[in-house]
Design a protein around this motif. Structure first.
Motif, PDB file in Angstrom:
ATOM      1  N   ILE A   9       7.359   5.174  47.279  1.00 20.42           N
ATOM      2  CA  ILE A   9       6.232   4.577  46.566  1.00 20.42           C
ATOM      3  C   ILE A   9       5.023   4.669  47.488  1.00 20.42           C
ATOM      4  CG2 ILE A   9       5.299   2.452  45.615  1.00 20.42           C
ATOM      5  CD1 ILE A   9       8.178   1.668  44.921  1.00 20.42           C
ATOM      6  N   GLU A  10       3.907   5.159  46.941  1.00 17.48           N
ATOM      7  CA  GLU A  10       2.687   5.300  47.734  1.00 17.48           C
ATOM      8  C   GLU A  10       1.476   4.850  46.939  1.00 17.48           C
ATOM      9  OE1 GLU A  10       1.987   8.933  49.852  1.00 17.48           O
ATOM     10  OE2 GLU A  10       4.119   9.386  49.905  1.00 17.48           O
ATOM     11  N   ASP A  11       0.396   4.524  47.648  1.00 20.01           N
ATOM     12  CA  ASP A  11      -0.897   4.203  47.052  1.00 20.01           C
ATOM     13  C   ASP A  11      -1.808   5.404  47.211  1.00 20.01           C
ATOM     14  OD1 ASP A  11      -0.203   1.579  46.426  1.00 20.01           O
ATOM     15  OD2 ASP A  11      -0.755   0.879  48.428  1.00 20.01           O
ATOM     16  N   ASP A  34     -20.669   5.622  43.121  1.00 14.01           N
ATOM     17  CA  ASP A  34     -19.515   6.509  43.263  1.00 14.01           C
ATOM     18  C   ASP A  34     -18.330   5.844  42.574  1.00 14.01           C
ATOM     19  OD1 ASP A  34     -20.949   8.360  44.811  1.00 14.01           O
ATOM     20  OD2 ASP A  34     -20.561   7.209  46.632  1.00 14.01           O
ATOM     21  N   ILE A  35     -17.677   6.565  41.663  1.00 11.63           N
ATOM     22  CA  ILE A  35     -16.572   6.033  40.870  1.00 11.63           C
ATOM     23  C   ILE A  35     -15.256   6.447  41.531  1.00 11.63           C
ATOM     24  CG2 ILE A  35     -15.544   5.889  38.569  1.00 11.63           C
ATOM     25  CD1 ILE A  35     -18.488   5.074  38.591  1.00 11.63           C
ATOM     26  N   TYR A  36     -14.375   5.476  41.758  1.00 13.62           N
ATOM     27  CA  TYR A  36     -13.079   5.707  42.381  1.00 13.62           C
ATOM     28  C   TYR A  36     -11.953   5.206  41.478  1.00 13.62           C
ATOM     29  CZ  TYR A  36     -15.593   6.491  46.739  1.00 13.62           C
ATOM     30  OH  TYR A  36     -16.434   6.983  47.695  1.00 13.62           O
ATOM     31  N   LYS A  37     -10.806   5.865  41.583  1.00 12.81           N
ATOM     32  CA  LYS A  37      -9.598   5.450  40.878  1.00 12.81           C
ATOM     33  C   LYS A  37      -8.547   5.134  41.942  1.00 12.81           C
ATOM     34  CE  LYS A  37      -6.185   7.275  37.622  1.00 12.81           C
ATOM     35  NZ  LYS A  37      -5.836   8.445  36.788  1.00 12.81           N
ATOM     36  N   SER A  38      -7.904   3.989  41.814  1.00 12.47           N
ATOM     37  CA  SER A  38      -6.872   3.575  42.748  1.00 12.47           C
ATOM     38  C   SER A  38      -5.604   3.275  41.961  1.00 12.47           C
ATOM     39  CB  SER A  38      -7.343   2.322  43.488  1.00 12.47           C
ATOM     40  OG  SER A  38      -6.328   1.827  44.317  1.00 12.47           O
ATOM     41  N   TYR A  39      -4.467   3.772  42.453  1.00 14.43           N
ATOM     42  CA  TYR A  39      -3.207   3.523  41.769  1.00 14.43           C
ATOM     43  C   TYR A  39      -2.035   3.629  42.733  1.00 14.43           C
ATOM     44  CZ  TYR A  39      -3.115   8.655  41.567  1.00 14.43           C
ATOM     45  OH  TYR A  39      -3.153   9.990  41.883  1.00 14.43           O
ATOM     46  N   ARG A  40      -0.897   3.128  42.289  1.00  9.50           N
ATOM     47  CA  ARG A  40       0.355   3.211  43.028  1.00  9.50           C
ATOM     48  C   ARG A  40       1.286   4.115  42.219  1.00  9.50           C
ATOM     49  NH1 ARG A  40       2.416  -2.120  45.542  1.00  9.50           N
ATOM     50  NH2 ARG A  40       0.826  -1.415  46.971  1.00  9.50           N
ATOM     51  N   TYR A  41       2.061   4.943  42.917  1.00 11.82           N
ATOM     52  CA  TYR A  41       2.938   5.857  42.195  1.00 11.82           C
ATOM     53  C   TYR A  41       4.277   6.036  42.894  1.00 11.82           C
ATOM     54  CZ  TYR A  41       1.603   9.553  45.490  1.00 11.82           C
ATOM     55  OH  TYR A  41       1.403  10.305  46.616  1.00 11.82           O
ATOM     56  N   LEU A  42       5.260   6.406  42.089  1.00  9.71           N
ATOM     57  CA  LEU A  42       6.596   6.713  42.553  1.00  9.71           C
ATOM     58  C   LEU A  42       6.741   8.222  42.585  1.00  9.71           C
ATOM     59  CD1 LEU A  42       9.657   5.875  43.051  1.00  9.71           C
ATOM     60  CD2 LEU A  42       9.927   6.216  40.599  1.00  9.71           C
ATOM     61  N   HIS A  43       7.264   8.750  43.681  1.00 11.49           N
ATOM     62  CA  HIS A  43       7.484  10.192  43.739  1.00 11.49           C
ATOM     63  C   HIS A  43       8.953  10.477  44.044  1.00 11.49           C
ATOM     64  CE1 HIS A  43       7.617  10.359  48.175  1.00 11.49           C
ATOM     65  NE2 HIS A  43       6.624   9.487  48.138  1.00 11.49           N
ATOM     66  N   LEU A  44       9.454  11.503  43.409  1.00 15.44           N
ATOM     67  CA  LEU A  44      10.810  12.004  43.639  1.00 15.44           C
ATOM     68  C   LEU A  44      10.693  13.433  44.121  1.00 15.44           C
ATOM     69  CD1 LEU A  44      12.490  10.663  40.403  1.00 15.44           C
ATOM     70  CD2 LEU A  44      12.675   9.697  42.677  1.00 15.44           C
ATOM     71  N   PHE A  46       8.822  14.532  46.348  1.00 13.74           N
ATOM     72  CA  PHE A  46       7.392  14.745  46.567  1.00 13.74           C
ATOM     73  C   PHE A  46       6.631  15.124  45.297  1.00 13.74           C
ATOM     74  CE2 PHE A  46       9.655  15.752  50.513  1.00 13.74           C
ATOM     75  CZ  PHE A  46       9.188  14.709  51.296  1.00 13.74           C
ATOM     76  N   ILE A  47       7.202  14.858  44.135  1.00 12.67           N
ATOM     77  CA  ILE A  47       6.539  15.085  42.848  1.00 12.67           C
ATOM     78  C   ILE A  47       6.252  13.720  42.231  1.00 12.67           C
ATOM     79  CG2 ILE A  47       6.762  16.079  40.542  1.00 12.67           C
ATOM     80  CD1 ILE A  47       8.753  18.079  41.791  1.00 12.67           C
ATOM     81  N   PRO A  48       4.954  13.390  41.975  1.00 10.95           N
ATOM     82  CA  PRO A  48       4.643  12.102  41.358  1.00 10.95           C
ATOM     83  C   PRO A  48       5.264  12.010  39.961  1.00 10.95           C
ATOM     84  CG  PRO A  48       2.650  13.205  42.114  1.00 10.95           C
ATOM     85  CD  PRO A  48       3.769  14.162  42.290  1.00 10.95           C
ATOM     86  N   THR A  49       5.990  10.930  39.704  1.00  7.80           N
ATOM     87  CA  THR A  49       6.666  10.805  38.420  1.00  7.80           C
ATOM     88  C   THR A  49       6.163   9.635  37.583  1.00  7.80           C
ATOM     89  OG1 THR A  49       8.410   9.519  39.464  1.00  7.80           O
ATOM     90  CG2 THR A  49       8.789  11.877  39.227  1.00  7.80           C
ATOM     91  N   PHE A  50       5.701   8.559  38.208  1.00  4.76           N
ATOM     92  CA  PHE A  50       5.303   7.382  37.457  1.00  4.76           C
ATOM     93  C   PHE A  50       4.164   6.672  38.179  1.00  4.76           C
ATOM     94  CE2 PHE A  50       5.898   2.829  36.427  1.00  4.76           C
ATOM     95  CZ  PHE A  50       5.677   2.910  35.066  1.00  4.76           C
ATOM     96  N   ARG A  51       3.094   6.301  37.436  1.00  7.12           N
ATOM     97  CA  ARG A  51       1.947   5.592  38.010  1.00  7.12           C
ATOM     98  C   ARG A  51       1.846   4.200  37.397  1.00  7.12           C
ATOM     99  NH1 ARG A  51      -2.692  10.141  37.286  1.00  7.12           N
ATOM    100  NH2 ARG A  51      -1.673  11.707  38.566  1.00  7.12           N
TER     101      ARG A  51
END
Length: 83
Positions: A9-11, A34-44, A46-51
């Motif tokens: 899990i990474e930010d 400046d517009i930014y998007k911040s999220y946390r995601y699960l990777h399997l 090294f492929i992001p699978t869920f945000r």
């Protein structure tokens, strides 16, 4: 057979673009945002699978204030950055 599963899990923070000629709520000056998007995601493997926990922010150029955007406005800017 032995399989090692690489997952985690990474930010992540991503700059989406810039919005010009906005009025800063903090100092009242005309500024660039400046517009930014911040999220946390699960990777399997090294492929992001869920945000989740997706949030949008604006950072003003005049005083450096940081404000959270409404998710509807952030998604609209992400799809059509020129409008």
């Amino acid at each position: 057979m032995f399989i090692i599963a690489f997952f985690g899990i990474e930010d992540k923070d991503k700059q989406l673009g810039t919005c010009h000629n906005i009025t800063c709520p903090s100092c009242g000056g005309l500024a660039r945002g400046d517009i930014y998007k911040s999220y946390r995601y699960l990777h399997l493997f090294f492929i992001p699978t869920f945000r989740w926990n997706v949030r949008y922010f604006v950072k003003t150029s005049c005083c450096g204030s940081l404000y959270e955007l409404d998710p509807v406005v952030g998604k609209r800017f992400e799809k059509h950055p020129a409008t």
